[in-house]
Write an enzyme that holds these catalytic residues in place. Sequence first.
Site, PDB file in Angstrom:
ATOM      1  N   CYS A  70       0.860  -1.174   0.000  1.00 47.35           N
ATOM      2  CA  CYS A  70       0.000   0.000   0.000  1.00 47.35           C
ATOM      3  C   CYS A  70       0.901   1.231   0.000  1.00 47.35           C
ATOM      4  O   CYS A  70       1.700   1.419   0.922  1.00 47.35           O
ATOM      5  CB  CYS A  70      -0.861  -0.032   1.264  1.00 47.35           C
ATOM      6  SG  CYS A  70      -1.928   1.397   1.479  1.00 47.35           S
ATOM      7  N   CYS A 180      -1.028   3.493  -6.681  1.00 48.92           N
ATOM      8  CA  CYS A 180      -1.891   2.929  -5.635  1.00 48.92           C
ATOM      9  C   CYS A 180      -2.151   1.489  -6.054  1.00 48.92           C
ATOM     10  O   CYS A 180      -2.430   1.230  -7.235  1.00 48.92           O
ATOM     11  CB  CYS A 180      -3.200   3.710  -5.555  1.00 48.92           C
ATOM     12  SG  CYS A 180      -4.477   2.898  -4.546  1.00 48.92           S
TER      13      CYS A 180
HETATM   14  N1  DGL Z   1      -4.010   0.543  -1.887  1.00 53.10           N
HETATM   15  C1  DGL Z   1      -3.594   1.702  -1.210  1.00 53.10           C
HETATM   16  C2  DGL Z   1      -2.400   2.361  -1.880  1.00 53.10           C
HETATM   17  O1  DGL Z   1      -1.628   1.707  -2.542  1.00 53.10           O
HETATM   18  C3  DGL Z   1      -4.583   2.737  -0.744  1.00 53.10           C
HETATM   19  C4  DGL Z   1      -6.036   2.548  -0.846  1.00 53.10           C
HETATM   20  C5  DGL Z   1      -6.813   3.325   0.208  1.00 53.10           C
HETATM   21  O2  DGL Z   1      -7.101   4.526   0.018  1.00 53.10           O
HETATM   22  O3  DGL Z   1      -7.106   2.710   1.229  1.00 53.10           O
HETATM   23  O4  DGL Z   1      -2.177   3.534  -1.715  1.00 53.10           O
END
Ligand code: DGL
Length: 250
Positions: A70, A180
């Site tokens: 993430c 993301c």
């Molecule tokens: N998957 C996450 C990232 O790579 C963020 C998603 C969220 O906003 O929770 O930033």
Amino acid sequence: MRIGIFDSGVGGITVLREAINILPDADYIYYADTENVPYGTKEKEVVKQYIFNAASFMAKKNIDALVIACNTATSIAVRDLRGIYDFPIIGMEPAVKPAVENRGNKKVLVTATELTLKEEKFHNLIDKLDSRDIVDSLPLSKLVEYAENFIFDNEIIIKYLDEQLSKYDLEEYGTIVLGCTHFPFYRECFKKVVPNHIDIIDGNIGTVNHMRNLLAEKEVINSYGKGSRTFYSSGKEDKERLKRYLDILE
Ligand code: DGL
């Protein structure tokens, strides 16, 4: 060898998919903080606490390494987590470096969550790599919501991407960075919306290669694994729902 992979929700499954491709025999434990997703539109301090709770859950699972799959969580907490735990912690950041290096004479558009783009870590990255002011950034937080709700209807996603990208003269850009981990689910939709010359890249392969190198250094890379995949979440979703996401990336 047991590898923990953590994300706010289902985005990290795009990283799990790459990890399985390069190290299929490892045992993977995936944790989705679906009770608290999305992170990218919330206050930093609140999100930091969620991340600490998730890491503490993972630490109890006897993992050899933890991948923070993430970008948002990495930018907020990776440094603190490395100070707390002994196992290697692999973070993620938007793939700005390869984008800038391969851009030709075109500009780069980095897409990510609002929080990632606001954070100091991202600004430091841009200061280091963007001396010629060719990198722009665009938050696409709604894609996180769509992915969490299993919305993969091309029409809905393409309409949203069209709206968001219409502010840019895309002929000027050579690369779009998916910063993301929820966004790679929509790579094909991006391709339908942007001109053919634009490369669409993410940091997933770079991250799992880094994970493999670190595990080799720690000499756990060849330790016994049964190739198991175990899914946990803080929300009510069951294992089967998370597995469905892995299946659509097959
Ligand atoms: N998957 C996450 C990232 O790579 C963020 C998603 C969220 O906003 O929770 O930033």
